[in-house]
Design an enzyme around this catalytic site. Structure first.
Site, PDB file in Angstrom:
ATOM      1  CB  ALA A 171      -0.957  -0.001   1.200  1.00 16.94           C
ATOM      2  CB  SER A 214      -1.519   8.012  -3.918  1.00 19.40           C
ATOM      3  OG  SER A 214      -0.838   6.998  -4.632  1.00 19.40           O
ATOM      4  CG  ASP A 249       4.633  -1.123   2.248  1.00 19.34           C
ATOM      5  OD1 ASP A 249       4.220  -1.018   1.070  1.00 19.34           O
ATOM      6  OD2 ASP A 249       5.849  -1.106   2.541  1.00 19.34           O
ATOM      7  CG  ASP A 296       6.682 -11.462   2.665  1.00 23.46           C
ATOM      8  OD1 ASP A 296       6.082 -11.150   1.632  1.00 23.46           O
ATOM      9  OD2 ASP A 296       7.672 -12.215   2.679  1.00 23.46           O
ATOM     10  CG  ASP A 310       0.415  -0.679  -7.453  1.00 19.84           C
ATOM     11  OD1 ASP A 310       0.377  -0.803  -8.681  1.00 19.84           O
ATOM     12  OD2 ASP A 310       1.079   0.217  -6.874  1.00 19.84           O
ATOM     13  CB  CYS A 364       4.695   1.642 -12.684  1.00 23.98           C
ATOM     14  SG  CYS A 364       5.902   1.315 -11.402  1.00 23.98           S
TER      15      CYS A 364
END
Length: 782
Positions: A174, A178, A207, A234, A266, A319
């Site tokens: 996370a 955002s 996270d 993890d 993500d 990304c």
């Protein structure tokens, strides 16, 4: 420290040229070239041959500034209208150095037009009065959480997740937060302008990096939510969480596994889709980065699959442009999880230009991209025995032989030249419905086997795997079917064994952690939380707790206030300093899981804080008083007795904004008499729509104040107060704002050189706020 570094060269007189119109602060634009990158991606047929030069040139261009109007839907719409009606017209005719500068424009695919982009170099933001004012507006609104500086493509995953207020949601990787903020906004879709709803759903934001977890907590505090939990684990071996189940036939307590309706993956990636802002990638890019991360990415996705409900949805995103990190991960996970399928979302966000996922790719087996193999079998045949033992590549790196069955073109590739964005990859997966009675019997048998296998260990670790009172595990295929405290170990082990998409892979290929993977774990994907967990546990107060009762009485909270859901977090024996509020689902998670096992970093939202200082606090034997926090007021407001809320006007609001501690007798009637009659303590003031000297308040504003014996204080931090002042009065009229203006005036005195230094110092101060809260977060995010 950062400010000193920024200002140092100016003070020494050797000012460095800061015009980064093309974002070439890392390398010069002519050096934005990488032969390995071109060779690798041209071989993948990433885009049609006739588009390659356009695509490649787009990667070398300045990335536009993008931001999203955040907060609850009503607040966001109000602020968005102000941008359209006030700021855009003011920026529509700006001429700078004989060139017309385009104003901000709305991103066409973002719902309700709440996202914007503008392509303006920092030089103009510093020198143009109009853009400088808009820049200050963005800085302060970002600080208070009404604006999120976020890359456009980064806004996509939460939109495709389609979160609703009742959903149980997880954000597995996370930080910095955002996307988490977008998910919270979706959970709070029913919020009003002045108050926050308490959704029945839940968001678990996780996270693995401890420091990034605290950054995540800070970012999430801008949208206070009783439905938020933050963990430090993890993601690839995320443990089972338990929640309360309905009591058994004899009234015994029972628990069940918490399964999620929506999960965002993500994942950590090589990030070559961000080359437009992270230009250092140009120098260092090589294909082995993606190869090394593939295993971790698959394990995170497979763990999400284990934690999802039937009919639930996962969004997987990176990304990165590399198919080894994207389509190959999907294929590997789908191959061993037949209950999942890719969803066709081509009709969603119709204004978004996208390309379908790939079905063919050839991983490179070396840094130079001189050697590729059509299949994994060809690659293994080329190796001797020693090389085979040391290889980091697995069958999952290559397209499977039956690639067509996985519908990979349903995933989405976002390229920079399509809509002037960064590069991105998004895929939407859903889990098939549960298969009725046969499926339930199969799961029940599996649960019994695991519970029996784990029974000796559970007896030894009874204090670490949940509540101390006995529980009976519930087998419910719609919620959770494996709840035994350590059952996750077996699941996680299975995930690791099949992580590379090859169930027959050797031990070396399934257990080895690459250097790239290790680095990714340290930056958000794994690592088990990193070190000893030192956070304090949360404890729920009984509704009869004296401090809680005092808060309820002094703040005139109604009987509807969920007093059984108030929790504290302080070491044993220390005085309570803050009170938090959680919804029922968060409470169930906290009460039914050992906080160290799930590495619970935050739960609920802080609503009350002990008021320090003052005569009342210093008096011997005086009862401690608590105040409503500015960020906590929207959560508390629905439970405040309306009769106790003070109504005030615009002139009163202006005085409170201008001064830190205005005297009570300095206010006009009737506000003065009303406040004088109130006791010392925390109070709530409502300011209805009104107008004052051209400043227009279009909707109610409700704010907390603290009354001392002779003065009042608006309980907002400096930046929030400045943001309110800029939004309402068009200028920063706060004490802090006036201090900055006075420093500017003083610097403009003796000589033009001193004036220039003063101007640059102020610019650096404002700019550093953006760097700290926007650019750094933006760079960290992907």
């Amino acid at each position: 420290m950062a400010k000193n570094k920024r200002r140092g060269p100016n003070k020494k007189g050797n000012k460095k040229e800061r015009d980064d119109e093309n974002r070439t602060d890392v390398i010069e634009k002519p050096d934005m070239d990488n032969e390995r990158f071109k060779a690798y991606y041209q071989a993948q047929n990433l885009v049609p041959e006739e588009e390659w030069e356009t695509f490649y040139d787009a990667l070398r261009q300045h990335l536009p500034t993008t931001f999203r109007v955040a907060g609850s839907r009503q607040i966001a719409n109000t602020l968005n209208q102000q941008i359209k009606d006030v700021h855009v017209p003011a920026l529509s005719d700006v001429i700078f150095e004989e060139q017309k500068i385009p104003p901000p424009v709305q991103i066409p695919w973002y719902p309700d037009g709440l996202a914007w982009h503008f392509n303006v170099p920092k030089k103009i933001l510093r020198k143009s009065p109009e853009f400088k004012k808009f820049h200050s507006f963005l800085v302060f609104e970002t600080e208070v959480g009404n604006v999120s500086r976020q890359e456009a493509v980064s806004m996509l995953p939460p939109l495709f997740l389609e979160v609703e207020p009742h959903h149980k949601v997880m954000d597995m990787c996370a930080a910095p937060g955002s996307k988490t903020a977008q998910l919270l906004e979706a959970l709070h879709a029913q919020d009003s302008v002045t108050s926050t709803s308490i959704p029945s759903g839940l968001l678990v934001a996780n996270d693995s990096d401890h420091k990034r977890t605290h950054l995540l907590i800070h970012q999430s505090a801008r949208l206070p939510s009783p439905a938020l939990i933050v963990t430090n684990l993890d993601a690839s071996i995320y443990p089972v969480m338990k929640i309360a189940a309905p009591p058994g036939p004899s009234g015994e307590k029972r628990t069940q596994q918490l399964l999620f309706d929506r999960i965002l993956c993500d994942v950590p990636c090589s990030g070559d889709g961000t080359m437009r802002k992270n230009m250092g990638i140009w120098k260092n890019w090589q294909p082995m980065d993606g190869n090394g991360l593939h295993g971790l990415q698959v394990r995170i996705l497979q763990r999400a699959m284990k934690l999802l409900k039937p009919n639930g949805r996962i969004v997987y995103s990176t990304c990165s442009l590399n198919p080894v990190e994207n389509e190959a991960v999907l294929a590997a996970a789908l191959k061993v999880n037949p209950d999942f399928y890719l969803v066709d979302v081509s009709e969603k966000l119709p204004a978004l230009i996208r390309r379908p996922g790939l079905t063919s790719w050839r991983p490179s087996v070396d840094r130079t991209i001189n050697t590729t193999y059509a299949t994994y079998q060809d690659f293994r045949a080329s190796q001797d025995e020693k090389e085979a033992l040391n290889t980091k590549l697995t069958e999952g790196h290559w397209p499977p032989a039956d690639v067509e069955r996985y519908s990979l073109p349903r995933s989405m590739r976002i390229y920079p030249h399509l809509q002037d964005t960064g590069g991105f990859f998004v895929a939407v997966l859903e889990k098939k419905p549960a298969d009725g009675g046969a499926r339930k019997r199969e799961l029940s048998a599996s649960a019994e086997d695991i519970q029996e296998a784990k029974k000796p260990r559970l007896e030894q670790e009874a204090g670490l795997s949940g509540p101390t009172t006995p529980t009976i595990e519930v087998d419910d295929p719609t919620e959770g079917n494996v709840v035994a405290g350590d059952a996750v170990d077996k699941d996680a082990s299975a995930d690791t064994k099949t992580a590379e998409g090859d169930t027959t892979a050797t031990a070396e290929t399934t257990t080895k952690v690459t250097r790239k993977e290790k680095k990714a774990k340290e930056n958000g994907g794994g690592g088990g939380g990193g070190g000893v967990f030192k956070e304090h546990p949360y404890t729920f107060l009984p509704p009869t707790d004296p401090i809680l009762l005092s808060c309820i009485e002094r703040l005139a909270l109604t009987s509807a206030f969920p007093s059984s859901n108030v929790l504290v977090r302080n070491p044993t024996g220390e005085a309570v300093r803050s009170l938090y509020l959680a919804n029922d689902l968060v409470k169930s998670v906290v009460e039914n899981n050992n906080y160290t096992r799930i590495r619970l970093s935050a739960a609920g939202t802080k609503v009350f804080s002990k008021q320090e200082g003052g005569k009342a606090s210093a008096s011997a034997g005086a009862e401690a008083q608590f105040r409503v926090l500015g960020e906590g007021l929207p959560v508390i407001l629905p439970f405040v007795d309306p009769e106790t809320i003070i109504t005030a006007d615009m002139p009163t609001l202006k005085v409170l904004v201008q001064s830190y501690y205005p005297l009570v007798n300095s206010f006009a009637e009737p506000f003065k008499s009303i406040v004088e009659a109130r006791p010392v303590g925390s109070h709530v003031v409502k300011f209805p729509p009104g107008e004052l000297d051209g400043a227009v308040l279009t909707h109610d504003i409700v704010l907390p104040i603290w009354k001392s014996n002779v003065s009042l204080t608006l309980m907002m931090d400096k930046k929030a107060k400045s943001a309110l002042s800029l939004r309402l009065f068009g200028a920063d009229i706060t004490t802090a704002g006036r201090d900055i203006a006075e420093k500017q005036a003083a610097a403009a005195g003796p000589s033009s050189s001193e004036a220039q230094v003063g101007e640059e110092a102020d610019e650096a101060e404002v700019e550093m706020q953006v760097i700290q809260e926007s650019d750094v977060l933006d760079a960290m995010e992907d």
